[in-house]
Design a protein around this motif. Sequence first.
Motif, PDB file in Angstrom:
ATOM      1  N   THR A  15       0.837  -1.200   0.000  1.00  0.00           N
ATOM      2  CA  THR A  15       0.000   0.000   0.000  1.00  0.00           C
ATOM      3  C   THR A  15       0.875   1.254   0.000  1.00  0.00           C
ATOM      4  O   THR A  15       2.079   1.185   0.264  1.00  0.00           O
ATOM      5  CB  THR A  15      -0.890   0.034   1.254  1.00  0.00           C
ATOM      6  OG1 THR A  15      -0.038   0.181   2.412  1.00  0.00           O
ATOM      7  CG2 THR A  15      -1.732  -1.223   1.394  1.00  0.00           C
ATOM      8  N   ASP A  17       0.852   3.554   2.210  1.00  0.00           N
ATOM      9  CA  ASP A  17       1.380   3.720   3.568  1.00  0.00           C
ATOM     10  C   ASP A  17       2.599   2.834   3.805  1.00  0.00           C
ATOM     11  O   ASP A  17       3.588   3.264   4.395  1.00  0.00           O
ATOM     12  CB  ASP A  17       0.309   3.364   4.611  1.00  0.00           C
ATOM     13  CG  ASP A  17      -0.697   4.485   4.794  1.00  0.00           C
ATOM     14  OD1 ASP A  17      -0.465   5.589   4.240  1.00  0.00           O
ATOM     15  OD2 ASP A  17      -1.716   4.258   5.474  1.00  0.00           O
ATOM     16  N   GLN A  18       2.507   1.599   3.346  1.00  0.00           N
ATOM     17  CA  GLN A  18       3.632   0.673   3.548  1.00  0.00           C
ATOM     18  C   GLN A  18       4.872   1.123   2.777  1.00  0.00           C
ATOM     19  O   GLN A  18       5.994   1.014   3.275  1.00  0.00           O
ATOM     20  CB  GLN A  18       3.224  -0.741   3.132  1.00  0.00           C
ATOM     21  CG  GLN A  18       2.255  -1.386   4.120  1.00  0.00           C
ATOM     22  CD  GLN A  18       1.628  -2.670   3.597  1.00  0.00           C
ATOM     23  OE1 GLN A  18       1.527  -2.868   2.378  1.00  0.00           O
ATOM     24  NE2 GLN A  18       1.192  -3.521   4.502  1.00  0.00           N
ATOM     25  N   PRO A  44       1.982  -2.679  -7.049  1.00  0.00           N
ATOM     26  CA  PRO A  44       1.399  -3.625  -6.090  1.00  0.00           C
ATOM     27  C   PRO A  44       0.889  -4.910  -6.742  1.00  0.00           C
ATOM     28  O   PRO A  44       0.860  -5.953  -6.102  1.00  0.00           O
ATOM     29  CB  PRO A  44       0.228  -2.843  -5.477  1.00  0.00           C
ATOM     30  CG  PRO A  44       0.528  -1.404  -5.747  1.00  0.00           C
ATOM     31  CD  PRO A  44       1.253  -1.389  -7.049  1.00  0.00           C
TER      32      PRO A  44
END
Lengths: 82, 82
Positions: A15, A17-18, A44
């Motif tokens: 993601t 955020d990751q 992703p």
Amino acid sequence: MAQFMDVHHDMRGITADQLREAHQADLAIEKDENVHFERAWADPESGTVYCLSEGPSAEAVQRIHERAGHKADEIHEVSLSI
Amino acid sequence: MAQFMDVHHDMRGITADQLREAHQADLAIEKDENVHFERAWADPESGTVYCLSEGPSAEAVQRIHERAGHKADEIHEVSLSI
């Protein structure tokens, strides 16, 4: 100083955020090896992440990635760029 | 518009002039597919070239690379970037 492109496989489903957290983890310790991580791009779907960095050697880049918990699968010195 | 990272293998020994010429060949026709090639990085030792582009689809990016004479071996949509 040289420029490097490193590649991580098996990051399927990563993601935003990751990706940001992983990049921040590199930035937090990069000075220990005189490395700087400039950019990162992630797909992703295939689980591929590319990181562009500057540093003294591929080994220095890898040591930061390893300590940050995400060892690169490939690191290429990209001596030419446009 | 999406962002793409494509990879060319087997470019061992590529020179700065050859990278620039290849990039110029893409730029010369990229508008036909509404693509823009932003950056390119080459590792002449392993023969790996990475191109960062923007465009409507991976297929559009590939059509430009094919017409310019250097089909990509992989094209990844990089939907996340830092």
